[in-house]
Design an enzyme around this catalytic site. Structure first.
Site, PDB file in Angstrom:
ATOM      1  CD  GLU A  69     -13.725  -5.931   8.542  1.00 15.86           C
ATOM      2  OE1 GLU A  69     -14.746  -5.144   8.107  1.00 15.86           O
ATOM      3  OE2 GLU A  69     -12.717  -5.853   7.909  1.00 15.86           O
ATOM      4  CG  HIS A 102      -3.000  -5.482  -3.295  1.00 15.19           C
ATOM      5  ND1 HIS A 102      -2.672  -4.093  -3.269  1.00 15.19           N
ATOM      6  CD2 HIS A 102      -4.318  -5.488  -2.406  1.00 15.19           C
ATOM      7  CE1 HIS A 102      -3.379  -3.385  -2.492  1.00 15.19           C
ATOM      8  NE2 HIS A 102      -4.266  -3.991  -1.843  1.00 15.19           N
ATOM      9  CG  HIS A 154      -1.969  -1.070   1.076  1.00 15.54           C
ATOM     10  ND1 HIS A 154      -1.996  -2.345   1.576  1.00 15.54           N
ATOM     11  CD2 HIS A 154      -3.223  -0.931   0.498  1.00 15.54           C
ATOM     12  CE1 HIS A 154      -3.142  -2.987   1.443  1.00 15.54           C
ATOM     13  NE2 HIS A 154      -3.861  -1.893   0.770  1.00 15.54           N
ATOM     14  CD  GLU A 199      -7.689  -2.806  -2.625  1.00 10.32           C
ATOM     15  OE1 GLU A 199      -7.144  -2.968  -1.668  1.00 10.32           O
ATOM     16  OE2 GLU A 199      -8.872  -2.319  -2.709  1.00 10.32           O
ATOM     17  CE1 TYR A 202      -9.373   0.330  -5.166  1.00  8.97           C
ATOM     18  CE2 TYR A 202     -11.161  -0.901  -6.195  1.00  8.97           C
ATOM     19  CZ  TYR A 202     -10.561  -0.577  -5.144  1.00  8.97           C
ATOM     20  OH  TYR A 202     -10.648  -1.309  -3.827  1.00  8.97           O
ATOM     21  CD  GLU A 226      -6.553   0.422  -0.508  1.00  9.84           C
ATOM     22  OE1 GLU A 226      -6.382  -0.873  -1.250  1.00  9.84           O
ATOM     23  OE2 GLU A 226      -6.794   0.233   0.487  1.00  9.84           O
ATOM     24  CG  HIS A 230      -6.326  -6.772   1.372  1.00  7.79           C
ATOM     25  ND1 HIS A 230      -6.425  -6.032   2.430  1.00  7.79           N
ATOM     26  CD2 HIS A 230      -6.028  -6.066   0.227  1.00  7.79           C
ATOM     27  CE1 HIS A 230      -6.123  -4.813   1.939  1.00  7.79           C
ATOM     28  NE2 HIS A 230      -6.056  -4.853   0.746  1.00  7.79           N
ATOM     29  CB  CYS A 266     -13.404  -3.644   1.701  1.00 10.25           C
ATOM     30  SG  CYS A 266     -12.954  -2.410   2.781  1.00 10.25           S
ATOM     31  CD1 TRP A 288     -13.150   0.904  -1.238  1.00 10.60           C
ATOM     32  CD2 TRP A 288     -11.507   2.059  -0.201  1.00 10.60           C
ATOM     33  NE1 TRP A 288     -13.148   0.740   0.180  1.00 10.60           N
ATOM     34  CE2 TRP A 288     -12.104   0.942   0.737  1.00 10.60           C
ATOM     35  CE3 TRP A 288     -10.283   2.571   0.077  1.00 10.60           C
ATOM     36  CZ2 TRP A 288     -11.736   1.275   2.060  1.00 10.60           C
ATOM     37  CZ3 TRP A 288      -9.778   2.549   1.563  1.00 10.60           C
ATOM     38  CH2 TRP A 288     -10.543   1.880   2.284  1.00 10.60           C
TER      39      TRP A 288
END
Length: 197
Positions: free
Chosen positions: A103, A48, A41, A132, A119, A130, A85, A83, A175
């Site tokens: 979460e 990624h 990042h 991604e 993006y 980001e 990874h 959101c 994002w």
């Protein structure tokens, strides 16, 4: 809260914390390697794999979360339901379901793929980037939320009109609109025309 690789306190044999690795990809989403999460990042960012989840209640309202103030990236901003990874080799669908539970303390009653979007969004506040290749998911939530306070500062269910109003006055993740706009066809299919998405 369940103990998972994302929430456990890891240490290696020399007493240092284990790095969280992300899956690096090319422009077509094909895996090319791995990188440590923070390094991926840092400007200019490394492309990624990521995922974004949009969950709705039975009235067609979108569940937003406010990211906890203690998060190193985009703390305190509002964003989509969840959101994150996938771990290297973890299927994006499995990662999306796992992190939603970690979460928010809830498992979606329905979760479906909604395409991908690529993006590049710098975060002006932190200087992080980001880059991604993001797998999108839409679904339903029908159970009471039990947010982890280390991950989630607040939650809100919103109609499209309420989202427009909130987006004008509150700070959202860099994002958020990109992933929401990319997911809209699947959102409309899920919620129906009367919900207004």
């Amino acid at each position: 809260m369940p103990i998972t690789p994302a929430t456990a306190k890891h240490s290696s044999s020399d007493g240092t914390a284990e790095a969280i690795l992300l899956e690096l990809v090319d422009e077509n989403g094909v895996t090319t390697g791995t990188a440590e999460k923070l390094a991926a990042h840092q400007s200019p960012g490394q492309l990624h794999r990521a995922f974004s989840v949009f969950l709705f209640d039975e009235a067609g309202r979108l569940l937003l979360q406010q990211r906890a103030l203690g998060k190193y990236h985009s703390p305190g901003v509002w964003s989509n339901t969840c959101c994150g990874h996938p771990y290297p080799g973890e299927a994006p669908f499995a990662a999306a379901a796992r992190r939603t539970f970690e979460e928010l303390g809830v498992s979606p009653s329905l979760l479906a793929e909604a395409g991908t979007v690529r993006y590049n969004h710098p975060d002006p506040a932190s200087g992080l980037v980001e880059q991604e290749y993001n797998h999108l998911f839409v679904g339903m939530v029908q159970s009471p939320l039990r947010p982890d306070p280390e991950e989630v500062g607040d939650t809100a269910f919103v109609t499209p009109a309420e989202l427009t109003e909130r987006h004008a006055k509150d700070t959202f993740s860099a994002w958020f609109m990109t992933v929401l706009d990319a997911a809209r066809p699947a959102v409309r299919e899920l919620t129906g025309p009367s919900a207004g998405w």
